[in-house]
Design a protein around this motif. Structure first.
Motif, PDB file in Angstrom:
ATOM      1  N   VAL A  20       0.876  -1.178   0.000  1.00 38.37           N
ATOM      2  CA  VAL A  20       0.000   0.000   0.000  1.00 38.37           C
ATOM      3  C   VAL A  20       0.906   1.218   0.000  1.00 38.37           C
ATOM      4  O   VAL A  20       1.694   1.389   0.941  1.00 38.37           O
ATOM      5  CB  VAL A  20      -0.927  -0.002   1.230  1.00 38.37           C
ATOM      6  N   PRO A  24      -1.686   7.624  -1.228  1.00 38.98           N
ATOM      7  CA  PRO A  24      -2.770   6.804  -1.801  1.00 38.98           C
ATOM      8  C   PRO A  24      -3.004   7.075  -3.284  1.00 38.98           C
ATOM      9  O   PRO A  24      -2.799   8.184  -3.761  1.00 38.98           O
ATOM     10  CB  PRO A  24      -3.991   7.213  -0.981  1.00 38.98           C
ATOM     11  N   ALA A 333      -6.660  -5.860   4.536  1.00 41.30           N
ATOM     12  CA  ALA A 333      -6.591  -4.547   3.867  1.00 41.30           C
ATOM     13  C   ALA A 333      -7.992  -4.059   3.518  1.00 41.30           C
ATOM     14  O   ALA A 333      -8.871  -4.849   3.181  1.00 41.30           O
ATOM     15  CB  ALA A 333      -5.748  -4.657   2.597  1.00 41.30           C
ATOM     16  N   SER A 334      -8.200  -2.755   3.590  1.00 45.80           N
ATOM     17  CA  SER A 334      -9.494  -2.175   3.202  1.00 45.80           C
ATOM     18  C   SER A 334      -9.564  -2.094   1.685  1.00 45.80           C
ATOM     19  O   SER A 334      -8.536  -2.213   1.003  1.00 45.80           O
ATOM     20  CB  SER A 334      -9.594  -0.746   3.770  1.00 45.80           C
ATOM     21  N   ASP A 337      -7.243   0.554   0.504  1.00 46.43           N
ATOM     22  CA  ASP A 337      -5.836   0.122   0.462  1.00 46.43           C
ATOM     23  C   ASP A 337      -5.582  -0.787  -0.746  1.00 46.43           C
ATOM     24  O   ASP A 337      -4.566  -0.655  -1.430  1.00 46.43           O
ATOM     25  CB  ASP A 337      -5.482  -0.635   1.750  1.00 46.43           C
ATOM     26  N   SER A 340      -5.414   1.349  -3.748  1.00 44.85           N
ATOM     27  CA  SER A 340      -4.175   2.118  -3.777  1.00 44.85           C
ATOM     28  C   SER A 340      -2.997   1.254  -4.214  1.00 44.85           C
ATOM     29  O   SER A 340      -2.193   1.650  -5.065  1.00 44.85           O
ATOM     30  CB  SER A 340      -3.934   2.665  -2.368  1.00 44.85           C
ATOM     31  N   ALA A 341      -2.926   0.068  -3.670  1.00 47.98           N
ATOM     32  CA  ALA A 341      -1.832  -0.842  -4.024  1.00 47.98           C
ATOM     33  C   ALA A 341      -1.909  -1.210  -5.500  1.00 47.98           C
ATOM     34  O   ALA A 341      -0.910  -1.127  -6.232  1.00 47.98           O
ATOM     35  CB  ALA A 341      -1.917  -2.101  -3.159  1.00 47.98           C
TER      36      ALA A 341
END
Ligand code: SF4
Length: 378
Positions: A20, A24, A333-334, A337, A340-341
């Motif tokens: 992540v 972001p 992870a949300s 996240d 974003s990753a």
């Protein structure tokens, strides 16, 4: 006879960590990679198993009973696939292709299709959902797949001659059953049905015209694929590639053709329409296509990401490693996240193997580590 190579390193073990990023990357639907290519097409492998042993993809000598297929616990569940796909859609994906191995071997795949069909793209539309299959189970499953929300299907068929086809699938599977599957797909309303034939010089090029004659005027779109150096086990040689321009020349010797425009950005096939006596495309006769990854690379607008059956993100069919999204997913992870990753990974993408193929020095060894197509799908 081309030499088989037993891979020493199982590429599936070599994963890159998906991190992540500190800054972001919010999903806007406009994500682009380092070559300004958007993310539009997600190919999801739902199994690494297949009931065929096509020698250009899953040679029997390598993929035998002792081959270490992925245990079921490693595979992403349908809920995990759906959650990840929702994140890809927020980044701009509009088309989902289910692949394998042979995706119809994954039990209750209709349930996954129904979950994916309920998702929406950034435009609020249902995603386009298609599937690539060897057709062996299609006659039985076509109606249920359609009812679950599948829109169209691509069937791999490397010849009409039963002996040639049985030799190429290497499990003695009859061509008639695949043709029944294609008919069932059409009857179930999957449209269009596309048929992909891999052309290998010295093996099945004499099937080009019989295949074209068979599907011309039926509404089924036939595509000829150049034999590719996918994976590390098919013993690929350039002299076994029949370039697409030769395929077209063979077709035009008997069937008039006119070039057609691409039907969507990033389309891999070059389209040709069957022509009438006035040399104009006759839609009733349909079209044929060629996919020329070896002689006419199309990396420039490649907008395809590939998700493996255990949750690795691959940025190219010829990649040697993928990013482990499953650890993030199962690590709590949300969605933000995950987005974003995924966004950061795609932004850093620069893959264009087919453009570089000819210039890569043999000692680069790149060829010996590529992931297998049977694992990541075509
Ligand atoms: S070689 Fe890789 S980058 Fe090029 S078109 Fe194929 S998948 Fe895309």
């Amino acid at each position: 006879m081309s030499e088989r190579v037993i891979p020493l390193v199982d590429q599936r073990t070599a994963a890159l960590a998906a991190r992540v990023p500190a800054t972001p990357v919010a999903p806007t639907g406009l994500l682009a990679d380092s070559l300004h290519r958007p993310l539009r097409d997600l190919r999801i492998s739902v199994t690494d198993r297949c009931n065929f042993r096509c020698n250009y993809c899953m040679p029997k000598e390598v993929f035998d009973k002792d081959y270490p297929y992925l245990p079921h616990s490693d595979l992403l569940s349908f809920e995990e696939i759906t959650r990840l796909t929702a994140v890809f859609l927020r980044h701009g994906v509009r088309k989902i292709r289910l692949t394998g191995g042979e995706p119809l071997l994954r039990r209750n795949i209709e349930a996954l299709i129904a979950q994916l069909a309920a998702l929406r793209t950034v435009d609020g539309l249902p995603p386009e959902i298609t599937l690539t299959t060897n057709g062996s189970l299609l006659a039985r499953k076509a109606r249920a797949l359609r009812e679950a929300g599948l829109q169209r299907v691509t069937v791999s068929l490397d010849g009409l001659d039963d002996a040639v086809f049985r030799r190429m699938n290497d499990v003695d599977f009859p061509v008639a059953d695949v043709l029944d599957g294609i008919a069932a797909a059409r009857a179930a309303g999957l449209h269009p049905v596309k048929v992909n034939m891999v052309v290998k010089r010295g093996t099945n090029e004499h099937e080009i015209l019989p295949m074209a004659r068979h599907f011309r005027g039926t509404g089924t779109v036939l595509r000829f694929i150049e034999y590719m150096d996918v994976g590390a086990t098919n013993g690929w040689r350039m002299d076994e590639v029949l370039p697409s321009h030769e395929v077209i020349a063979r077709l035009r010797a008997e069937l008039p053709l006119v070039p057609l425009d691409p039907s969507a950005p990033g389309e891999t096939a070059q389209r040709w329409g069957y022509a009438n006596a006035q040399s104009q495309h006759d839609p009733a006769l349909g079209e044929v296509g060629v996919i020329s990854s070896v002689t006419q690379a199309f990396c420039g607008d490649c907008n395809r990401a590939r998700l493996s059956t255990e949750g690795r993100l691959y940025l190219c069919l010829f990649a040697d490693r993928g990013y482990d999204l499953r650890s993030l997913l199962r690590g709590g992870a949300s969605d933000a996240d995950l987005a974003s990753a995924l966004g950061a990974i795609w932004q850093g993408r620069s893959d264009r193997y087919s453009e570089l193929r000819a210039s890569l020095p043999p000692e680069s060894g790149q060829g010996k580590r590529r992931i297998e197509m049977s694992y990541i799908g075509g």
